[in-house]
Design a protein around this motif. Sequence first.
Motif, PDB file in Angstrom:
ATOM      1  N   ILE A  53       0.863  -1.186   0.000  1.00 43.90           N
ATOM      2  CA  ILE A  53       0.000   0.000   0.000  1.00 43.90           C
ATOM      3  C   ILE A  53       0.897   1.233   0.000  1.00 43.90           C
ATOM      4  O   ILE A  53       1.587   1.510   0.991  1.00 43.90           O
ATOM      5  CB  ILE A  53      -0.934   0.011   1.223  1.00 43.90           C
ATOM      6  N   ALA A  57      -2.154   5.802  -1.259  1.00 44.59           N
ATOM      7  CA  ALA A  57      -3.285   4.917  -0.974  1.00 44.59           C
ATOM      8  C   ALA A  57      -3.542   4.826   0.525  1.00 44.59           C
ATOM      9  O   ALA A  57      -4.697   4.783   0.960  1.00 44.59           O
ATOM     10  CB  ALA A  57      -3.020   3.532  -1.556  1.00 44.59           C
ATOM     11  N   ASN A 306      -2.376   0.097  -6.463  1.00 38.52           N
ATOM     12  CA  ASN A 306      -2.384   1.518  -6.152  1.00 38.52           C
ATOM     13  C   ASN A 306      -2.989   2.351  -7.273  1.00 38.52           C
ATOM     14  O   ASN A 306      -3.602   3.393  -7.022  1.00 38.52           O
ATOM     15  CB  ASN A 306      -0.963   1.971  -5.817  1.00 38.52           C
ATOM     16  N   ILE A 309      -6.699   2.148  -6.550  1.00 39.56           N
ATOM     17  CA  ILE A 309      -7.094   3.039  -5.452  1.00 39.56           C
ATOM     18  C   ILE A 309      -7.149   4.482  -5.934  1.00 39.56           C
ATOM     19  O   ILE A 309      -8.042   5.256  -5.570  1.00 39.56           O
ATOM     20  CB  ILE A 309      -6.110   2.900  -4.276  1.00 39.56           C
ATOM     21  N   ARG A 310      -6.196   4.847  -6.792  1.00 36.03           N
ATOM     22  CA  ARG A 310      -6.207   6.208  -7.331  1.00 36.03           C
ATOM     23  C   ARG A 310      -7.428   6.427  -8.215  1.00 36.03           C
ATOM     24  O   ARG A 310      -8.016   7.525  -8.227  1.00 36.03           O
ATOM     25  CB  ARG A 310      -4.908   6.452  -8.106  1.00 36.03           C
ATOM     26  N   MET A 403      -6.412  11.748  -1.364  1.00 36.37           N
ATOM     27  CA  MET A 403      -5.089  11.154  -1.174  1.00 36.37           C
ATOM     28  C   MET A 403      -4.060  12.190  -0.746  1.00 36.37           C
ATOM     29  O   MET A 403      -2.873  11.874  -0.642  1.00 36.37           O
ATOM     30  CB  MET A 403      -4.637  10.470  -2.476  1.00 36.37           C
TER      31      MET A 403
END
Length: 404
Positions: A53, A57, A306, A309-310, A403
């Motif tokens: 992670i 993230a 990642n 997640i973005r 983020m």
Amino acid sequence: MNSRLDLVIAGGGFAGLGLAIALKAELGADFEVAVVDPVLGRAPPHDARASAIAAGARRFFERLGVWDSVRAESQPILDMVVTDSRVDDPIRPTFLTFGGDVEPGEPFGHMVENRLLLDALATRAAALGVRLVGSGASVARYAVEGGGVTAFLSTGETLAARLIAAADGGRSRLREQAGIAMYGWDYGQSGIVTTVAHERDHEGRAEEHFLPAGPFAILPLTGRRSSLVWTERTAEAERIVALDDAGFHAELERRFGLRLGEISVIGARAAFPLAMRIARSFVADRLVLVGDAAHIVHPIAGQGLNLGIRDAAALAECIIDAATLGLDIGAPDVLARYQRWRRFDTVSMGLVTDGLNRLFSNDLDPLRLVRDVGLGLVERLPMAKRFFIKEAAGLSGSVPRLMQ
């Protein structure tokens, strides 16, 4: 059920659940979200896999209120070393090291076991009022109807919404129904994953050994354990995974080395084919692609999860901005903003990981010389190292608010 929702999310992985939580947390009870995944509500299968992670993230998960649930069982990555050698070389010289924090006291990454983070996400989603539809249910198909979309579940139920998000993986059924092509290629490689215990403490150090067949990554877990991502040519990976325990251990030990003392395999082992695939479009009428449904990249830089997640953080920002202004969250201009934001970033990362894999997954002496000189130059340039750390941490470029 034939319920009217704002958003239906097909897929209850990191990106799908993260998107749902972000929207409920920011927009409140009036914004209705459902997540549909057949494993929700079932006892989780034993899964020893772990994920890296990145700092960006992790900030996202902190904003969602889930990171505290896994913090104690996450392992900070405090240091990373990169070597370039052959399997039987007696010494593996270190060409590049990454250490330090992206910000004071903030490591550039953490290792977390998948099941722990998924459990924390599902618990948080339920607490916020996200409708979790599981127990075997999946989104079988969808239909755009007027100013909305209807999701038809495998159970025969339907969900009506303004927008549907496909976070249902690399073989996305919804992407295929929308007729969105995936472009890319297979690498002829497979990634072997497993977990090992070792005699000595890893001290939070990750190692990336570039071997002729592909990268061999040792990623630190809590305690004296590490997660492995081991790339081989597909036929060789299948042979190694099929070996008995003694044979597998012998092959592993040749690549792992003795720095951490005696090792033992404590997790299941499996091999997954590696490829690069990027969707021709990330959006269609009332449909948006998130995570592996939109892109698959080589794991050489640990960026696949990642990137997903973005995606979730960027899509959440687009939807939040539209909903706050009272606009239609499924309108073409809202989806176009998401596509402009994410597709360039994804293509860029895909090309970087593809180039790295092609550069390092070979044994040609001229290329070995070029890449080793390049690694040595980066090692001696603090500004370049800082740039790469920010890239790996997911904190470069246009970073979503969630983020930051």
